[in-house]
Design an enzyme around this catalytic site. Sequence first.
Site, PDB file in Angstrom:
ATOM      1  N   SER A   1       0.834  -1.214   0.000  1.00 14.39           N
ATOM      2  CA  SER A   1       0.000   0.000   0.000  1.00 14.39           C
ATOM      3  C   SER A   1       0.862   1.255   0.000  1.00 14.39           C
ATOM      4  O   SER A   1       0.488   2.258  -0.604  1.00 14.39           O
ATOM      5  CB  SER A   1      -0.946  -0.007   1.197  1.00 14.39           C
ATOM      6  OG  SER A   1      -0.229  -0.079   2.417  1.00 14.39           O
ATOM      7  N   GLU A   2       2.019   1.216   0.688  1.00 19.12           N
ATOM      8  CA  GLU A   2       2.972   2.331   0.633  1.00 19.12           C
ATOM      9  C   GLU A   2       4.399   1.830   0.707  1.00 19.12           C
ATOM     10  O   GLU A   2       4.693   0.808   1.332  1.00 19.12           O
ATOM     11  CB  GLU A   2       2.745   3.339   1.778  1.00 19.12           C
ATOM     12  CG  GLU A   2       1.647   4.349   1.535  1.00 19.12           C
ATOM     13  CD  GLU A   2       0.335   3.936   2.131  1.00 19.12           C
ATOM     14  OE1 GLU A   2      -0.654   4.672   1.969  1.00 19.12           O
ATOM     15  OE2 GLU A   2       0.273   2.857   2.765  1.00 19.12           O
ATOM     16  N   THR A   3       5.276   2.601   0.065  1.00 23.02           N
ATOM     17  CA  THR A   3       6.718   2.404   0.174  1.00 23.02           C
ATOM     18  C   THR A   3       7.350   3.735   0.552  1.00 23.02           C
ATOM     19  O   THR A   3       6.980   4.786   0.009  1.00 23.02           O
ATOM     20  CB  THR A   3       7.310   1.888  -1.146  1.00 23.02           C
ATOM     21  OG1 THR A   3       6.810   0.570  -1.398  1.00 23.02           O
ATOM     22  CG2 THR A   3       8.832   1.820  -1.081  1.00 23.02           C
TER      23      THR A   3
ATOM     24  N   HIS B   1       2.391   3.773   8.838  1.00 20.23           N
ATOM     25  CA  HIS B   1       3.002   2.448   8.984  1.00 20.23           C
ATOM     26  C   HIS B   1       4.332   2.353   8.233  1.00 20.23           C
ATOM     27  O   HIS B   1       5.246   1.643   8.658  1.00 20.23           O
ATOM     28  CB  HIS B   1       2.032   1.335   8.558  1.00 20.23           C
ATOM     29  CG  HIS B   1       1.929   1.082   7.101  1.00 20.23           C
ATOM     30  ND1 HIS B   1       1.094   1.797   6.287  1.00 20.23           N
ATOM     31  CD2 HIS B   1       2.554   0.177   6.304  1.00 20.23           C
ATOM     32  CE1 HIS B   1       1.204   1.342   5.047  1.00 20.23           C
ATOM     33  NE2 HIS B   1       2.077   0.364   5.027  1.00 20.23           N
TER      34      HIS B   1
END
Length: 279
Positions: free
Chosen positions: A45-47, A74
């Site tokens: 979902s995110e990097t 996160h």
Amino acid sequence: MKLKTYRLSSFSQTVDGGNPAGVVLNADSLDEKSMLEISSKIGYSETAFVSQSKVADYKVRFFTPVKEVDLCGHATIATFNLLRDLHILPCGEYIQETKAGILKIIVNDNDVFMEQNKPVFFDIISLEEINKCFESSLTNIDNQPIQIVSTGMRDIMLPVKNLGILNELLPKFNEIIMLSNKYDVSGIHVFTQEGITDANAVCRNFAPRDGINEESATGTSNGALACYLNRYSNDTNSRYLFKQGYSMNKPSEIKVELGYNNENIDKVYVGGNAVRIEG
């Protein structure tokens, strides 16, 4: 310096739970297109992309598979747990430069806390609009509005009556995208407190506009939720624990700490640990 991608799961004691994030260190040479390509390839979902900063200890940019976002809780937790575990930095206080501002990070032996912005409360959303986003109609909870709150990312806080309703929600993602575009929010953060004894609330988060149909642990949204509960539940706790991801078989626990000045929220910190998946 050599570019290496790490994968971690935040807000969980095991790789089977929590919310996975990619972390790329030494990302100074990467342009926005390259960051988006890497984030899309990783598929989380995110990097987070970590580079040098002239105004903080590190500059961190966050990408979903489809766009850059101002802040990601996160992925930040994953980043600084990783830097500690790699012995790049010791426990202590640091600051990171993000598009949401310059934010403090507290690195402990077993977890990391990230400062968020002070809460801002925006539009109250009608139940009629919300009900277009789910297969079954919801009923409102007395004295708890459906409202946009931000401590770095704008989310709609949606209280529901009990755990059964929360778990049975069937979202209409296209409708959520349209509502998110209308109010310029990341998505809908749904929660319940009824019957919960070992946490302050259990949550689900839907953010299809950002390419995330459902997220198992959302740091920024739960920071906003703690502030929402402080206002509407007469809850003056300094420490909160939120559970998320259980409906996805990705159990997660997110910690939030609030600081007060004359009963007004002065500090917001979101925290948790992170477990290395690989790399």
